[in-house]
Scaffold this motif. Structure first.
Motif, PDB file in Angstrom:
ATOM      1  N   PHE A  42       5.938  -4.120  -4.229  1.00 11.92           N
ATOM      2  CA  PHE A  42       5.288  -4.218  -5.534  1.00 11.92           C
ATOM      3  C   PHE A  42       4.076  -5.146  -5.484  1.00 11.92           C
ATOM      4  O   PHE A  42       3.058  -4.890  -6.114  1.00 11.92           O
ATOM      5  CB  PHE A  42       6.290  -4.704  -6.579  1.00 11.92           C
ATOM      6  N   LYS A  43       4.183  -6.238  -4.711  1.00 14.08           N
ATOM      7  CA  LYS A  43       3.055  -7.160  -4.558  1.00 14.08           C
ATOM      8  C   LYS A  43       1.904  -6.505  -3.781  1.00 14.08           C
ATOM      9  O   LYS A  43       0.729  -6.664  -4.117  1.00 14.08           O
ATOM     10  CB  LYS A  43       3.502  -8.420  -3.822  1.00 14.08           C
ATOM     11  N   LEU A  44       2.261  -5.799  -2.723  1.00 14.57           N
ATOM     12  CA  LEU A  44       1.250  -5.223  -1.839  1.00 14.57           C
ATOM     13  C   LEU A  44       0.644  -3.939  -2.387  1.00 14.57           C
ATOM     14  O   LEU A  44      -0.535  -3.664  -2.167  1.00 14.57           O
ATOM     15  CB  LEU A  44       1.882  -4.924  -0.472  1.00 14.57           C
ATOM     16  N   GLN A  45       1.463  -3.157  -3.060  1.00 19.70           N
ATOM     17  CA  GLN A  45       1.074  -1.818  -3.490  1.00 19.70           C
ATOM     18  C   GLN A  45       1.476  -1.629  -4.951  1.00 19.70           C
ATOM     19  O   GLN A  45       2.433  -0.938  -5.256  1.00 19.70           O
ATOM     20  CB  GLN A  45       1.775  -0.765  -2.610  1.00 19.70           C
ATOM     21  N   PRO A  46       0.766  -2.291  -5.878  1.00 21.90           N
ATOM     22  CA  PRO A  46       1.084  -2.088  -7.294  1.00 21.90           C
ATOM     23  C   PRO A  46       1.031  -0.599  -7.634  1.00 21.90           C
ATOM     24  O   PRO A  46       0.260   0.157  -7.032  1.00 21.90           O
ATOM     25  CB  PRO A  46      -0.017  -2.873  -8.018  1.00 21.90           C
ATOM     26  N   PRO A  47       1.860  -0.153  -8.573  1.00 22.50           N
ATOM     27  CA  PRO A  47       1.909   1.287  -8.867  1.00 22.50           C
ATOM     28  C   PRO A  47       0.555   1.910  -9.150  1.00 22.50           C
ATOM     29  O   PRO A  47       0.322   3.070  -8.792  1.00 22.50           O
ATOM     30  CB  PRO A  47       2.826   1.338 -10.100  1.00 22.50           C
ATOM     31  N   GLN A  48      -0.352   1.164  -9.766  1.00 26.00           N
ATOM     32  CA  GLN A  48      -1.663   1.734 -10.087  1.00 26.00           C
ATOM     33  C   GLN A  48      -2.487   2.032  -8.837  1.00 26.00           C
ATOM     34  O   GLN A  48      -3.465   2.779  -8.888  1.00 26.00           O
ATOM     35  CB  GLN A  48      -2.450   0.810 -11.031  1.00 26.00           C
ATOM     36  N   LYS A  49      -2.110   1.457  -7.692  1.00 26.89           N
ATOM     37  CA  LYS A  49      -2.815   1.729  -6.438  1.00 26.89           C
ATOM     38  C   LYS A  49      -2.236   2.931  -5.704  1.00 26.89           C
ATOM     39  O   LYS A  49      -2.777   3.366  -4.685  1.00 26.89           O
ATOM     40  CB  LYS A  49      -2.759   0.502  -5.524  1.00 26.89           C
ATOM     41  N   GLY A  50      -1.134   3.458  -6.190  1.00 29.43           N
ATOM     42  CA  GLY A  50      -0.490   4.596  -5.531  1.00 29.43           C
ATOM     43  C   GLY A  50       1.012   4.426  -5.518  1.00 29.43           C
ATOM     44  O   GLY A  50       1.513   3.383  -5.103  1.00 29.43           O
TER      45      GLY A  50
END
Length: 236
Positions: A42-50
């Motif tokens: 979640f920190k590395l890849q927030p949902p808005q990023k994919g």
């Protein structure tokens, strides 16, 4: 922040102690580990990023951590896909896979195709107990991860790395340097060779156990199960 590391031998001893005098079950430890992994994603890849997350699982406890992480990621609103080519008959792992199938989380046997259609990868193939030769079908998987531009979060160790000696000089893992690593309980000596973002996760150590193994308990904040730390060279 420099944290003292935990050798493979001491990591195995610590796990045994947590499940004996510590009164933890393996299910509890795996649940806490997988929750930590999901928070790092979640920190590395927030949902808005994919939202597409490919979780590559090996046949041991590291793979179990990945299965738990996939379940939490689904509940966060991600679209996890699980690659789990060697599924043990152990009841614990079967329950974890059933939980994912009940959520309609897809399992794939085609790793290259799944890798081409994902936004982030969780490498939960091999953990701190790995040693020896990488066996099929994982050599091709690890080579694909090393060559791909898709960001990878490694769980406890980049798969194929030696816990004490770091990356292999040859073979499928040579040159494999994931974008991020989450060390469970404590960093392992291999962090000396790691160059990416580094998280520590797993909030279950008592002060007495931490003192016994000469470990630093990171200053976790609030409800966070993880904390980002720098890589360092100390070794137990």
């Amino acid at each position: 922040m420099a944290l003292r590391t935990l050798s493979a031998r001491n990591a195995a001893a610590l796990d045994k102690e947590l499940m004996s005098t510590g009164a933890f079950s393996i299910d509890q430890l795996m649940e806490l580990a997988g929750l930590s992994v999901s928070q790092a994603v979640f920190k590395l890849q927030p949902p808005q990023k994919g939202r597409r997350i490919l979780v590559a699982c090996g046949p041991g406890n590291n793979g179990g951590d990945g299965l738990v992480a996939a379940r939490h990621l689904w509940h966060y609103g991600y679209q996890p896909t699980v690659y789990y080519p060697k599924q043990p008959k152990n009841e614990l792992y079967q329950r974890l896979t059933t939980q994912l199938r009940d959520l309609d989380v897809p399992f794939t046997e085609d790793f290259p195709a799944a890798l081409a259609q994902t936004d982030h990868v969780v490498d939960a193939i091999f953990g701190f107990s790995f040693s020896g030769e990488v066996r099929e079908p994982f050599p091709a998987v690890i080579r694909a991860l090393a060559e791909s531009r898709v960001p990878v979060l490694a769980v406890d160790a980049p798969s194929s790395w030696n816990i004490e000696a770091g990356p292999p000089s040859e073979g499928p893992g040579a040159g494999f340097q994931p974008e991020a690593l989450i060390s469970l309980t404590a960093p392992k000596p291999l962090v000396k060779w790691f160059q990416g973002r580094h998280f520590v996760g797993g909030r279950f150590l008592s002060k007495a156990v931490a003192d016994k193994y000469e470990l630093d308990v990171p200053p976790y904040e609030g409800i966070d199960q993880i904390i980002e730390v720098g890589v360092q060279e100390q070794k137990l």
